[in-house]
Design an enzyme around this catalytic site. Sequence first.
Site, PDB file in Angstrom:
ATOM      1  N   ASP A   1     -61.072  62.319  11.207  1.00 41.29           N
ATOM      2  CA  ASP A   1     -60.354  62.609   9.962  1.00 41.29           C
ATOM      3  C   ASP A   1     -59.879  61.268   9.403  1.00 41.29           C
ATOM      4  OD1 ASP A   1     -58.847  63.641   7.924  1.00 41.29           O
ATOM      5  OD2 ASP A   1     -57.488  64.801   9.170  1.00 41.29           O
TER       6      ASP A   1
ATOM      7  N   ASP B   1     -59.648  73.675  16.344  1.00 36.02           N
ATOM      8  CA  ASP B   1     -58.641  74.737  16.277  1.00 36.02           C
ATOM      9  C   ASP B   1     -57.720  74.578  15.084  1.00 36.02           C
ATOM     10  OD1 ASP B   1     -57.219  72.392  17.329  1.00 36.02           O
ATOM     11  OD2 ASP B   1     -55.550  73.771  17.638  1.00 36.02           O
TER      12      ASP B   1
ATOM     13  N   THR C   1     -57.082  58.476  15.641  1.00 36.21           N
ATOM     14  CA  THR C   1     -57.179  58.902  17.045  1.00 36.21           C
ATOM     15  C   THR C   1     -58.237  58.085  17.766  1.00 36.21           C
ATOM     16  OG1 THR C   1     -56.521  61.141  16.416  1.00 36.21           O
ATOM     17  CG2 THR C   1     -57.605  60.894  18.551  1.00 36.21           C
ATOM     18  N   LEU C   2     -59.416  57.987  17.176  1.00 34.30           N
ATOM     19  CA  LEU C   2     -60.500  57.258  17.832  1.00 34.30           C
ATOM     20  C   LEU C   2     -60.220  55.770  17.916  1.00 34.30           C
ATOM     21  CD1 LEU C   2     -63.702  59.062  16.602  1.00 34.30           C
ATOM     22  CD2 LEU C   2     -62.897  58.788  18.953  1.00 34.30           C
TER      23      LEU C   2
ATOM     24  N   ARG D   1     -61.025  78.295  18.276  1.00 38.24           N
ATOM     25  CA  ARG D   1     -61.885  77.329  18.973  1.00 38.24           C
ATOM     26  C   ARG D   1     -63.217  77.946  19.374  1.00 38.24           C
ATOM     27  NH1 ARG D   1     -59.070  72.605  20.177  1.00 38.24           N
ATOM     28  NH2 ARG D   1     -56.884  72.852  20.764  1.00 38.24           N
TER      29      ARG D   1
ATOM     30  N   LYS E   1     -65.108  63.453   8.296  1.00 43.97           N
ATOM     31  CA  LYS E   1     -64.754  63.801   6.918  1.00 43.97           C
ATOM     32  C   LYS E   1     -65.046  62.621   6.004  1.00 43.97           C
ATOM     33  CE  LYS E   1     -61.264  67.170   8.154  1.00 43.97           C
ATOM     34  NZ  LYS E   1     -59.866  67.601   8.073  1.00 43.97           N
TER      35      LYS E   1
END
Length: 199
Positions: A118, A174, A122-123, A180, A146
């Site tokens: 996104d 989720d 996080t990555l 999920r 995205k």
Amino acid sequence: MNSTGEQAGRATSARTPSLKLGRTLIDSTALDAGVARIAAELDRDQAGRPALLVGILKGSVFFLCDLAKRLKTPVSLDFLQVSSYGSETKSSGNVRLVRDLTTDVAGKDVIIVEDIVDTGRTLSKIKEILGTRHPKSVKICALLQKQIPGNDDVPVDYLGFSIEDVFVVGYGLDHAEAYRNLPYIAVLEPDGDGSEGPA
Ligand code: IMP
Ligand code: MG
């Protein structure tokens, strides 16, 4: 790629009052084809060298299992979990490691397997953490990314699908732990009852 039949009987499970399951974005046939394509790319690049697949819990689990079954590359598996604080449908960027690997990554070809990019925060954080542990290499494999300006700062080495900027669920993804287990990716939409929609 809409498949209304697949949605039958699932739309009412564990849903929140303000959001509803919308159109199918990627059906199970397209998902299979995307996973097969990534597996072929990864096998080509590894050329028989073993790799450690690091799945990011919990969203990557369905993707990681399907991918691992398709690979000819010898793989071992490990998992880590991060939490990010923010509204329900937007990540905040405050990423914290809440469950670490049980494997030593030193000297290994590490492939981080993630459900969706996104903002990319996080990555970016996970790659930074693992990079300090002396792996031979660290690559990123994401099912979805995205189309958001600036989220390609973290290079995604293997990508399933580039998608529009909508909130999606299913195939591991989720919303508040629901949806999920949908075998396809669908858009989560405001349900039009006047209550608040996605952030
Ligand atoms: P990022 O740090 O902004 O790239 O956010 C990545 C994480 O946010 C993913 O691992 C997902 O857990 C979650 N996320 C982002 N977008 C979605 C979405 O559309 N559906 C479900 N989870 C999402
Ligand atoms: Mg999530």
